[in-house]
Structure formats: C-alpha cells, structure tokens
Enzyme design. Structure first.
Site, mmCIF file in Angstrom:
data_model
loop_
_atom_site.group_PDB
_atom_site.id
_atom_site.type_symbol
_atom_site.label_atom_id
_atom_site.label_comp_id
_atom_site.label_asym_id
_atom_site.label_seq_id
_atom_site.Cartn_x
_atom_site.Cartn_y
_atom_site.Cartn_z
ATOM 1 N N PHE A 128 0.851 -1.195 0.000
ATOM 2 C CA PHE A 128 0.000 0.000 0.000
ATOM 3 C C PHE A 128 0.883 1.240 0.000
ATOM 4 C CE2 PHE A 128 -2.214 3.577 1.821
ATOM 5 C CZ PHE A 128 -3.438 3.548 1.160
ATOM 6 N N LYS A 139 3.245 10.274 7.724
ATOM 7 C CA LYS A 139 2.539 10.006 8.982
ATOM 8 C C LYS A 139 3.136 10.677 10.222
ATOM 9 C CE LYS A 139 -0.474 6.474 7.466
ATOM 10 N NZ LYS A 139 -0.215 5.528 6.394
ATOM 11 N N ASP A 173 9.359 2.430 1.315
ATOM 12 C CA ASP A 173 8.228 3.206 1.821
ATOM 13 C C ASP A 173 8.135 2.997 3.330
ATOM 14 O OD1 ASP A 173 5.785 4.159 2.678
ATOM 15 O OD2 ASP A 173 4.639 3.329 1.005
HETATM 16 C C1 LIG Z 1 -0.515 5.738 4.901
HETATM 17 C C2 LIG Z 1 0.493 5.234 3.932
HETATM 18 C C3 LIG Z 1 0.743 5.881 2.715
HETATM 19 C C4 LIG Z 1 -0.071 7.076 2.253
HETATM 20 O O1 LIG Z 1 0.049 8.155 3.111
HETATM 21 P P1 LIG Z 1 -1.027 9.368 3.031
HETATM 22 O O2 LIG Z 1 -0.465 10.389 3.962
HETATM 23 O O3 LIG Z 1 -2.335 8.809 3.477
HETATM 24 O O4 LIG Z 1 -1.055 9.819 1.634
HETATM 25 C C5 LIG Z 1 1.737 5.392 1.913
HETATM 26 N N1 LIG Z 1 2.457 4.300 2.262
HETATM 27 C C6 LIG Z 1 2.245 3.644 3.422
HETATM 28 C C7 LIG Z 1 3.092 2.461 3.766
HETATM 29 C C8 LIG Z 1 1.246 4.074 4.295
HETATM 30 O O5 LIG Z 1 1.019 3.401 5.419
#
Ligand SMILES: *Cc1c(COP(=O)(O)O)cnc(C)c1O
Length: 408
Positions: free
Chosen positions: A147, A261, A232
């Site tokens: 994700f 985050k 990520d």
């Molecule tokens: C939450 C998340 C995103 C997206 O972040 P947003 O601030 O909601 O755009 C991307 N990668 C990972 C692993 C996430 O947990």
C-alpha cells in the site's frame, strides 16, 4: 457574521449526534467511519464529545507516535504559529534548515538530499519521479499487498484491485510481484526498471514483515541491474518498529526513503530522502506550495528531538516485545498468528475482524484493521505500561469469550 445566534450556537457543548449528522451531511462518502466523535487527546488517551475515554491504538493510522498533544510538539507549534507559518521554498527559512540538518543526521546511509511535502502519497509521487529522473528509466516494480497511497501515481503502485480498478487507466509501467519473494522480483527486473518499491513491514497489507535475506537480495539486485531501491517507511518510520527506521532491522540501506505520517507530529508532512550520490533534481522538476513550511518543520524538529531524548524507538521495541508475548499467550483458537516489530503489531484471526473491533471499541479500546482478518495495533510509542496491560487484558477477554461463544 458574528451575530449573537452564531456565538450562542458555538458556546453550546457539541454532542456526538450533532457532529455525526453534520459530517454525514457533507461527506465525500470515501471513508468507513465509526460512530465516535473525538474532541480531545492526551498521550495514549482520547475523549469523545460525550466525555467517554478511550485508549488509542490507532494513533491516526500511525501519526501519533508521540501520543496526542505531546508538550514538546504543542509548544513548538504554538511558538512557531506566532512567528512565521508560511515561507515557500523560493526563500530560505530557519526552521526548514534546522529540520533538514536534524532529519538527515538520524537517517543511516548516505541519504542526504531531501524533498519536503505534505503526505505519504506525495512522498511516493516524489520518489517515483526522482527514480525515473535519476535512472532515465520508466518502470516500477511494487509488491502484492503493498500500500502506497491513493493519488494516481501512488495508486498505480498500490496492489489492492478494489482501490485501483474504478480509476483506470493508471500510470503505465507498474508491475506487482509477490512480497518477500526474491526470485519473483529477480524475474521481472529489466533494463527498463527504474525502481523497486517496497515496505519493510507491510502495513495496510496485514502487518507483514519481510525477511532480512529478501531485503539484502533486493539491495544486490538493484546494484547489479541499475535500478533504485525505494523503501516506503511512511508507516514504519520514526521509531514505530523499535528502530528509527525499519530498514535498520535488515542490514541494508535504500536509495530513496519515503516518510510521512508521524513525521509532522500530527501536522501534514512528508519527505522523500535520497542518496547524495544520485545528485539533485534540476530546478522546476518538482515542487509543493506547502512543502517545507515553517510550522510543520518546527513540529517535526520537536518530534525528532523527543524520539531521541525519550529513546522512544527502544521503548517501542521493549513494550512491543512484551505486548506480543502477552498476545501470544491468549488461549483462543481464534488466533491464527501474532506478528510485528516494535509497536506495529498484527493479530491474524480466523474470522472477520469487524465485530471484534466493535466490541473493543465498546470497551474503550480503539484498534485498526489491516485487511479483513487482521487486528492492527499502532499505539503511541509513549503509551504507559499500565495502559498497554489494560489493552492486553481487554483483548484477551474479548478473544477468549468469542471463542467460547463459537464453541457453544
Ligand atoms: C498511509 C500510507 C501511505 C499514504 O500516506 P497518506 O499520507 O495517506 O497519503 C503510503 N504508504 C504507506 C506504507 C502508508 O502506510
């Protein structure tokens, strides 16, 4: 505007029902919501509009690593709000400069070039653009259950068909292979591959950590074939897994790191960080109006300082180990597996999690799902040991009771 009715209306205590009605009236419809309206938070506790208290193991999907209203973050925001809130990157700023120095000092490897943005998805977008630019190649290989966000580029890297299908055509050049499968990755990399994009612990995909060998293999593959390794860490970064960054668990460093985050202490903030040896982008290649604003940069410095001063990554490792040991001791055949690193913990169960989440909520514990059958715990790293014990006790009771019920 400021007639007495308006003022009177806003001095009435606002009730949960009114809040829910207003939000539902104007909603985009895009969110699955629970019928709780939060109005206040402190540490790992939050309170709803009717004064009910909860222990927060959602942390805004991993934003509140320092808990709610940590005094260091509150003070930094209050201070900076009275000094300078906006300063575009067309000019220099003291808070941005200080943040860049501090952030890169905490990131192992020679990751020194930083693009500041406002969210995780934006960090992914920036990383994809940087990888295409630096390699002169177009293709990106991501993983199944991965994700990465919901803007069109990030969505192209996200695996879940449900999220992607209605919005085709997405960005071309994206491919998905099974996570934690080095051979599958080796097979699809070609001279056209700009980057591999992976999480170290898949978050939304079910709290699934990859193996050390897998990530070291990805590192070798990238070095051999001239592709960049994008990691990520939007969810795993900044202490969550028991280290500052989850890639420190697996003995390799990425070429490009995505953060989001927890980075802004609750303010919108993201960052793309890449190796110094890749060089910099040309002027105009990327940009963001709000990226690197002094307010978010001040909050973010408070986050980094507090993580270091309170040694929160080590605390996450210690509490996480104890929490997982407690979860593993739960006597219920409903539990299929307990997994995770630090305070990023998943409990996979043999039923859908929705009724379990509801029961936990009714008993004052807020927990996330990660897919249909995984309970995901992302408590603030400052959660008190007694609070975590209280969470464990309720989870144990709920799971053991449900099991009895299914046997009867
Ligand atoms: C939450 C998340 C995103 C997206 O972040 P947003 O601030 O909601 O755009 C991307 N990668 C990972 C692993 C996430 O947990």
């Amino acid at each position: 505007m400021h007639d007495s009715q308006y003022v009177a209306h806003h001095t009435q205590p606002v009730r949960t029902g009114d809040i829910i009605t207003a939000e539902n009236t104007y909603t985009s419809g895009a969110y699955q919501k629970r019928p709780i309206a939060l109005v206040r938070g402190q540490g790992a506790r939050v309170w709803d509009a009717d004064g009910r208290q909860y222990i927060d193991c959602m942390s805004g999907h991993g934003v509140a690593n320092l808990g709610h209203c940590h005094p260091a973050v509150t003070a930094a925001i209050q201070d900076q709000a009275a000094k300078l809130v906006t300063c575009s990157e067309a000019l220099y700023n003291d808070q941005r400069a200080a943040l860049l120095v501090e952030l890169t000092a905490h990131i192992p490897g020679d990751l020194k070039q930083v693009f500041l943005c406002n969210s995780g998805a934006e960090a992914i977008e920036g990383a994809i653009k940087a990888a295409r630019f630096f390699t002169g190649r177009a293709e990106v290989v991501a993983t199944m259950r991965g994700f990465h966000g919901r803007t069109l580029g990030a969505l192209s890297a996200t695996w879940n068909e449900e999220y992607r299908k209605p919005f085709a055509p997405l960005v071309p050049g994206f491919n998905h292979v099974p996570f934690n499968d080095l051979e599958a990755m080796a097979e699809v990399i070609t001279d056209h591959t700009a980057a591999l994009l992976v999480e170290i612990v898949q978050g939304e995909g079910g709290v699934r950590p990859g193996d050390v060998d897998y990530f070291q293999g990805l590192r070798r593959l990238c070095d051999e074939r001239g592709a960049l390794l994008i990691v990520d860490e939007v969810q795993t970064g900044l202490g969550r897994t028991g280290r500052w960054f989850a890639y420190e668990h697996v003995g390799m460093a990425p070429d490009v790191l995505c953060l989001g985050k927890a980075l802004g202490g609750g303010l919108p903030m993201g960052a793309v960080v890449w190796r110094e040896s890749l060089g910099t982008l040309p002027i105009g290649a990327h940009g963001s109006t709000f990226g690197g604003n002094p307010l978010a940069c001040a909050a973010s410095q408070a986050v980094l300082r507090t993580l270091a001063d309170e040694d929160l990554p080590a605390r996450a490792a210690r509490l996480g180990e104890r929490f997982m040991a407690g979860l593993r001791a739960i006597q219920s055949p409903l539990v299929r597996e307990v997994r995770g690193w630090g305070l990023m913990v998943g409990v996979e169960v043999r039923q859908r999690v929705t009724p379990i989440l509801k029961e936990l909520m009714d008993r004052g514990i807020l927990v996330l799902p990660a897919g249909p059958t995984v309970l995901r715990f992302l408590p603030p790293l400052v959660i008190e040991e007694a609070e975590l014990e209280a969470v464990l006790k309720v989870v144990r009771e709920v799971l053991e009771k449900r099991n009895q019920r299914s046997v009867e």
